[in-house]
Design an enzyme around this catalytic site. Structure first.
Site, PDB file in Angstrom:
ATOM      1  N   THR A  24       0.799  -1.235   0.000  1.00  0.00           N
ATOM      2  CA  THR A  24       0.000   0.000   0.000  1.00  0.00           C
ATOM      3  C   THR A  24       0.827   1.279   0.000  1.00  0.00           C
ATOM      4  OG1 THR A  24      -0.153  -0.143   2.407  1.00  0.00           O
ATOM      5  CG2 THR A  24      -2.011  -0.998   1.137  1.00  0.00           C
ATOM      6  N   ASP A  25       2.077   1.208   0.488  1.00  0.00           N
ATOM      7  CA  ASP A  25       2.830   2.455   0.674  1.00  0.00           C
ATOM      8  C   ASP A  25       2.922   3.285  -0.593  1.00  0.00           C
ATOM      9  OD1 ASP A  25       3.112   1.739   3.238  1.00  0.00           O
ATOM     10  OD2 ASP A  25       5.303   1.612   3.247  1.00  0.00           O
ATOM     11  N   LYS A  57      -2.290   7.709  -0.180  1.00  0.00           N
ATOM     12  CA  LYS A  57      -2.298   7.069   1.141  1.00  0.00           C
ATOM     13  C   LYS A  57      -2.183   8.176   2.175  1.00  0.00           C
ATOM     14  CE  LYS A  57      -0.380   3.264   3.822  1.00  0.00           C
ATOM     15  NZ  LYS A  57       0.673   2.255   4.018  1.00  0.00           N
TER      16      LYS A  57
END
Lengths: 653, 461
Positions: free
Chosen positions: B183-184, B262
């Site tokens: 996800t980063d 994010k």
């Protein structure tokens, strides 16, 4: 003919054949005969400022309606290290519960709801746990490893509890034996349940994450009283540190029980120690009764491997039934099912616990696993029949039942019927092998109900979010320096002092020994009197007056110190204590003024005696020779208390 | 291979195991000055110290033994456990859409080997079916593992490989594509794929998870269900990110690949659409559109793959008192493009001016974005902005810094003609620049405190 079975008579008969006696009539012989065995897991919250893995305050609680937000999660079973699903995990998954968490921003942050990884372990909690582990004579580990212990009931939003072993292999002394300890762990407390109805379970997150220790014993206890004694010892030991929380829910026990040939069954969350003997007694006999059922089924069901239930919707014969109940049920949107259980005649009304029979084992599981709210079923051997005999005949012919069979009728939402049928069949098949592995919930009457399938050791995983914490020898040594003395030593010391034994429970529960010892040693007081003052008199005060939040037991030491310094007689403490208990901030001089206390010398008091004796002659209340003395004493009492010992005055009179 | 029997142990700890002849997975009795311990010796994590030996005790817990306290140790048995995810054959159901899951690594398609601490893939259709059987009700799934890297190690090489692989899948007639990703940097890849895979006829859904699938409350299973639903059944044929909407297990959001970011280091609902509203809400039942303008699914296979990237592009986050050497050093190191993330409407301090002027003269493309993330670069408002534009800094409208960085790399990968680069940069491919910002996008997250509090109380977070 199964319809010839009289449920009530069968219940009585099977209770006798299981050898059940009420606990009061049971002796060690009773327990040896059924092979009573029990171990404990004692939980105790620690007195820390913050929670274990986050910086939320610990020890603040909310009422159910006091929440700011809610969120919802589902728990999925995950594979164990061995590549297998845990039994509990699958059961919880079957229930398809929506887990709703109520969050109050004062007591929960993003950690509690698993949206933030853990912060470093609370060192204050760790140090308290190490001290208690040392007191429990446990071998302290070299490095603390945080482990994840899976719980899929939703009581922890992550689906696992972070927990760590602090020590292994210790022991505690009881009056007549030693009980071995398996381990002590430091863990985070779970949520408090608000409700659990149908497919929705609601939890509060205030208690979640508070530091808790769990002391686990070997199954060394051979009768219910020993279980309570061991439980009390561990609780008193925890409290002797003064570093643990007290109050409702701060200490809770899980009790493991089995009988010979039975299975370890865990009774969860017993918050009142007093219930332990009754619970363990009943559970051991429940298992013994289940073994009797197993033996009975060996005769009644020959082809156990092929055994199956036979379900049919009740709809087709609903019109023929006398009972109106089923019409009501289907009008409420329930689906009503009839199930035939081949060869189970006489089993459903078989005794299991006082007031309960095998039918309850099924009904409880239908509630927990299939989410069917109670009442959810009736059976052909119901102790309190819901259906007329004629109706059961209709059901039996619908199911093509044989005379030796038993029948269940149950109801619930259409979507839950499949799980319910699986649940019924599964539990009946378990009866062929005896006692199922499960955890049970305790009830106030000393009986238990099914809670969950007992999880295995497979549900432990290392916590990849935390690093191991090394415990240096020097640190452990430092923590071991000022430990309180052992509870068993204190017990013996109180006995030596002549303090009556009926007061020990109160003294240990409130950890009063240290202050008693301080008064005796530092102020040269009579040990027996001091013991009685705390064990009897203080207990009386606590039951009759409202305690100020500022009051601490240390204030009683101050009171004695004041009495000694002012050369008062110690008896005055009993008069002053009720005031001090309610207004601990008031200085002692003022307390005395309030009580209208006046200083008198011994001579002044004694000088009244001749006058009183004279007066007694005219009123003479009794013919007994002692009466005059007692009357005079009564007259002088208020004047004397605190000024001279009453015993001395009595002697003079 | 001799070392394998002491897996993870080094230095003093290794010496102790060797001295007493005890192996990893050996059942050991350990005598120490703190008492006796019994258990199975576990591998030690590489990054932990060499002063402790890890035991799994009978109750299933792990503990560490300080080697300095050990007086004796005996191996009484040996039992190596093998950790394997059971594979079940993924059932093919006629009539369900064909979805391809491309694996890049990250939490979503892996699980931890608890004993070694290593990440092992759980990625074949069989493994996924074993863990999330519901997927078989949504689509006919096939998988391909392209690489296994952590999100932070994704880069141009991976972007281009992915783009080409997607092109091939579309050509072969797939109904939707799901990309499992850490996800980063998910939003970098989402932007890259938007630029590199243009005019796709089917949904391309990037999905990750914030909690690994070995945790009962993991978001991985639900994210996978949402992503396969969006890819197989959804009608938005764009590059999208699919992640939790609220942190509750309730619904996911589909974010346009160029407008997503994010925004929380650990929350499940960490992805947010910035400067706009999300495309749609997604549940297992299907999509619920929020934005009405999107590229619909098509039957044709007319996709354009543009797998280009210039690696000498950088991003510089302006801070007060930044010195000109920050820019000089990039120029001296041969950077061809710089994205500046400026303050407010798009500003930097005066001392940087000469450095910027020098960079532009040397042919470096410089674009301005904003630290506020929300809102447009407006360089006409203050003198500072006008000065910077005069020096050649190009305002990048409301492009998110990461999207701007990816786009500049992609543009410079195609041409070094700065005019053409500018044309590419300022012509939106899929809403990396929007002509207008909806009034409710920003308000959804900020302002109206009592109303928002009421909202949080009433609806699942």
């Amino acid at each position: 003919m199964s319809n010839k079975i009289n449920p009530a008579l069968n219940y009585e008969k099977t209770m006798r054949s299981a050898g059940y006696v009420p606990r009061k009539q049971a002796t060690q012989k009773t327990y040896d005969a059924i092979g009573f065995m029990s171990g404990l897991e004692v939980h105790q919250q620690l007195l820390t400022k913050q929670k274990l893995f986050c910086r939320c305050p610990a020890g603040i609680f909310q009422k159910p309606e006091e929440y700011h937000a809610e969120l919802i999660r589902h728990m999925r079973p995950t594979l164990s290290e061995l590549g297998e699903y845990d039994g509990t995990a699958l059961m919880e998954f079957k229930t398809r519960k929506n887990i709703v968490y109520h969050i109050n921003s004062r007591t929960a942050c993003t950690y509690e709801v698993d949206d933030t990884p853990p912060f470093p372990l609370n060192r204050e909690a760790l140090d308290i746990a190490i001290r208690i582990a040392l007191l429990s004579k446990l071998n302290i580990v070299g490095e603390v490893h945080i482990t994840r212990k899976q719980y899929l009931d939703g009581s922890i939003p992550t689906g696992f509890q972070r927990t760590a072993i602090i020590g292994v292999e210790g022991e505690i002394p009881l009056k007549n034996k030693k009980v071995r300890l398996i381990q002590l762990s430091l863990e985070e407390d779970s949520c408090r349940e608000v409700s659990d109805i149908g497919h929705q379970r609601v939890y509060r997150t205030d208690r979640l994450g508070m530091p808790l220790i769990e002391t686990v014993t070997y199954p060394d206890m051979k009768n219910p009283d020993e279980v309570m004694e061991a439980c009390n010892y561990i609780r008193f030991l925890n409290r002797s540190t003064g570093l643990v929380r007290t109050g409702i829910g701060a200490g809770r026990e899980d009790v493991n029980v089995s009988c010979r040939g039975g299975t370890r069954v865990e009774i969860k969350g017993v918050s009142r120690t007093k219930l332990i003997p009754e619970l363990t007694h009943n559970e051991c006999f429940r298992q013994w009764a289940l073994l009797k059922i197993r033996d009975r089924l060996k005769d009644q069901v020959k082809q156990q491997k092929e055994w199956k239930i036979k379900p049919e919707p009740l709809k087709s014969i609903a019109g023929k039934l006398e009972s109106q109940r089923f019409k009501e049920l289907s009008n409420n949107g329930h689906k009503v099912m009839a199930v035939n259980l081949p060869g189970f005649g006489g089993v459903f009304s078989h005794f299991t616990q006082p007031g309960k029979c095998f039918a309850n084992e099924i009904a409880d599981r239908l509630k927990v696993i299939a989410c069917l709210e109670r009442p959810n079923m009736t059976c052909s051997e119901d102790l309190d029949p819901m259906l007329a005999d004629n109706d059961w005949d209709q059901v039996r012919s619908l199911l093509n039942a044989s005379p030796d069979d038993a029948q269940i009728i149950f109801w619930g939402p259409e979507d839950d019927i499949k799980t319910a049928l699986e649940t019924i069949e599964e539990r009946c098949i378990m009866a062929f092998s005896g006692v199922p592995n499960e955890t049970r919930k305790s009830l106030a009457d000393g009986t238990t109900i099914f809670e969950r399938v007992l999880p295995g050791a497979d549900r432990m995983y290392p916590d990849t979010d935390s690093k191991p914490i090394p415990l240096e020898d020097s640190h452990i040594k430092k923590l071991g320096q000022d430990l309180p003395s052992d509870v068993i030593e204190r017990y013996h010391q109180l006995k030596t002092w002549g303090v009556p034994e009926d007061s020990y429970h109160y003294l240990f529960t409130h950890n009063l020994y240290p202050v008693i010892e301080k008064i005796i040693a530092g102020l040269d007081q009579d040990p027996k009197k001091i013991g009685k003052l705390f064990g009897h008199f203080l207990k009386y005060i606590a039951g009759h007056y409202k305690r100020s939040p500022d009051f601490s037991y240390e204030r009683i030491y101050d009171l004695y110190k004041y009495v000694v310094a002012n050369k008062l007689d110690a008896e005055i403490v009993k008069i002053m204590l009720p005031v001090v208990y309610q207004y601990p901030k008031m200085d002692f001089d003022s307390v005395l003024v309030n009580l209208d206390f006046k200083r008198f010398s011994k001579d002044e008091i004694v000088s009244n005696i001749p006058f009183l004796k004279d007066k007694y002659k005219s009123i003479k209340t009794s013919k007994l020779p002692e009466a005059e003395k007692h009357w005079a004493m009564g007259q002088l009492r208020k004047m004397a208390v605190g000024n001279i010992p009453l015993k001395e005055l009595m002697g003079i009179i | 291979m001799t070392d394998d029997i002491f897996q993870g142990y080094k230095g003093a700890g290794l010496e102790v195991l060797k001295k007493y002849n005890v192996r990893v997975w050996g059942q050991a009795e350990v005598l120490t000055s703190r008492g006796d311990f019994k258990g199975t010796v576990l591998p030690r994590s590489e990054n932990d110290d060499d002063q402790h030996i890890v035991l799994k005790i009978a109750t299933g817990y792990n503990i560490g033994i300080d080697i300095a306290t050990i007086t004796a140790m005996t191996e009484t048995g040996y039992k190596k456990a093998n950790y394997k995810i059971p594979e079940k054959e993924f059932p093919i159901t006629p009539g369900l859409p064909k979805v391809k899951l491309l694996g890049t690594g990250g939490t979503i398609a892996s699980r931890l080997d608890y004993r070694t601490g290593a990440v092992i893939p759980a990625f074949t259709p069989g493994e996924l079916y074993g863990a999330v059987p519901e997927l078989a009700d949504i689509c006919n799934l096939t998988t391909e593992k392209l690489f296994a890297v952590f999100s932070e190690n994704m880069g141009p090489e991976q972007y281009t490989t992915l783009a080409v692989a997607i092109g091939k899948e579309i050509e072969n007639g797939i109904d939707g594509i799901v990309i499992g990703h850490g996800t980063d940097t998910l939003h970098y890849t989402a932007a890259a794929l938007t630029f590199m895979v243009q005019n796709p006829p089917v949904p391309i859904v990037l999905v990750g998870s914030q909690r690994s699938s070995d945790r009962p409350s993991s978001d991985a299973a639900l994210n996978l269900m949402h992503a396969t639903t969006a890819a197989g059944h959804g009608d938005i044929a764009e590059v999208m990110v699919c992640m939790f909407g609220p942190t509750s297990d309730e619904y996911g959001l589909l974010h346009r690949g160029t407008r997503v970011r994010k925004m929380h280091s650990s929350y499940r609902s960490t992805f947010r659409t910035i400067g706009d509203t999300p495309l749609a809400m997604i549940t297992r039942q299907g999509l619920q559109h929020i934005k009405q303008d999107y590229n619909p699914r098509r039957k044709d296979r007319q996709v354009i793959i543009k797998p280009y990237f210039e690696e000498k592009v950088g991003m510089i986050y302006y801070y007060t008192n930044m010195q000109p050497d920050m820019i000089d050093s990039m120029v001296d190191n041969g950077y061809k493009g710089i994205i500046i993330i400026g303050t407010g409407l798009g500003h930097v301090n005066k001392p940087l001016y000469p450095a910027i002027e020098r960079a532009v003269k040397k042919g470096v493309a410089i674009y301005m974005t904003v630290q506020t993330l929300w809102g447009y670069v407006h360089m006409f408002v203050y003198d500072t902005g006008r000065d910077l534009m005069a020096q050649g800094v190009v305002p990048a409208e409301n492009m998110l810094p990461e999207a701007a960085y990816i786009k500049l790399g992609w543009a410079l990968g195609q041409t070094s003609d700065l005019e053409k680069v500018k044309e590419i940069m300022m012509t939106p491919i899929n809403d990396e620049i929007t002509p207008r910002e909806p009034y409710n996008g920003y308000l959804i997250y900020q302002g109206g405190v009592p109303e928002v509090e009421e909202f949080i109380k009433k609806f699942h977070k």
